[in-house]
Write a protein that holds these residues in place. Sequence first.
Motif, mmCIF file in Angstrom:
data_model
loop_
_atom_site.group_PDB
_atom_site.id
_atom_site.type_symbol
_atom_site.label_atom_id
_atom_site.label_comp_id
_atom_site.label_asym_id
_atom_site.label_seq_id
_atom_site.Cartn_x
_atom_site.Cartn_y
_atom_site.Cartn_z
ATOM 1 N N LEU A 210 1.220 -0.966 0.109
ATOM 2 C CA LEU A 210 0.093 0.346 -0.047
ATOM 3 C C LEU A 210 0.561 1.301 0.232
ATOM 4 C CD1 LEU A 210 -2.308 -1.162 2.686
ATOM 5 C CD2 LEU A 210 -3.246 -0.910 -0.007
ATOM 6 N N ARG A 211 -0.140 2.175 -0.853
ATOM 7 C CA ARG A 211 1.291 3.892 -0.811
ATOM 8 C C ARG A 211 1.644 4.339 1.014
ATOM 9 N NH1 ARG A 211 -3.901 8.121 -1.716
ATOM 10 N NH2 ARG A 211 -5.319 7.327 0.142
ATOM 11 N N PRO A 212 2.945 4.797 0.763
ATOM 12 C CA PRO A 212 3.113 5.232 2.559
ATOM 13 C C PRO A 212 2.053 6.097 3.382
ATOM 14 C CG PRO A 212 4.731 5.688 0.589
ATOM 15 C CD PRO A 212 3.663 5.624 0.424
ATOM 16 N N TRP A 213 1.532 5.992 4.504
ATOM 17 C CA TRP A 213 0.762 6.193 5.708
ATOM 18 C C TRP A 213 0.820 7.729 5.769
ATOM 19 C CZ3 TRP A 213 1.750 9.710 9.154
ATOM 20 C CH2 TRP A 213 3.045 9.523 10.263
ATOM 21 N N PRO A 214 1.724 8.119 5.398
ATOM 22 C CA PRO A 214 1.825 10.422 5.474
ATOM 23 C C PRO A 214 0.771 10.520 4.243
ATOM 24 C CG PRO A 214 4.129 9.070 6.145
ATOM 25 C CD PRO A 214 3.348 8.113 5.367
ATOM 26 N N GLU A 215 0.726 9.558 2.778
ATOM 27 C CA GLU A 215 0.509 10.095 1.883
ATOM 28 C C GLU A 215 -1.106 9.717 1.666
ATOM 29 O OE1 GLU A 215 -0.304 8.321 -2.729
ATOM 30 O OE2 GLU A 215 2.178 8.182 -1.738
ATOM 31 N N ALA A 216 -1.206 8.818 2.688
ATOM 32 C CA ALA A 216 -2.537 8.429 2.795
ATOM 33 C C ALA A 216 -3.199 9.088 3.682
ATOM 34 C CB ALA A 216 -2.829 6.867 3.434
#
Length: 226
Positions: A210-216
Amino acid sequence: AAKKLNGLAPGYLAAIAKELQIPINPPLQKGGAGAVFVNFSSDYVFDGERKEGYKEGDCPNPISKYGQTKLIGEREVAEVGGKYYIIRLQKLFGRPSSSQAAKKSFFEIILDLAKTKESLDLVDEELSNFTYAPDLAKQIKYLVENNLPFGIYHITNEGAPQTWYGAAKILFEMVGNIKIKLNPVSSDKFPRPAKRPKYTILINTKLPPLRPWPEALKEFLKQRIL
């Protein structure tokens, strides 16, 4: 109560799912009759002694009653068998439920506190990643629709693992215009009945990352404003 809800109930539900006769044409899932059962577990099934994190096949060793009951749930579901996925996640965040009794995520709570507080003491321990609810949902959809093997999966957003203090710093850097002092403290500052593992990074070895959590988190903040 925790043992009944986290430990025994998933086994009962898994047994019901296994017995169900679902006429689907064409079948969504392989394996014949029976519903697909998804059970959510936790990084707290591990003891938190491995700084490098934990893979799906690593041996659990919970250090709290909560972790013990979640592990019981995993084992009850596995014992029943059938078509099941056990999903371990950590530090879930997203929009809160419309229910007044719904629990808010860490980021929601911190943003609310920032409206009235000049400083916050935040635990600079419990290193792990965050899991964005919409990303989790999409990954489970991918898991089911692609007929992936049944068993245990780690689903959490990628990125540099953070403590609660570190995550709050990133949050306020994104939001901007919030004048609040963040103080890193040890977990001793907030004694809690359940012992927390210090390092519970969940390593995903089975699914596309999954994408990095800061991006989410950026998307979460945009959706929060809407």
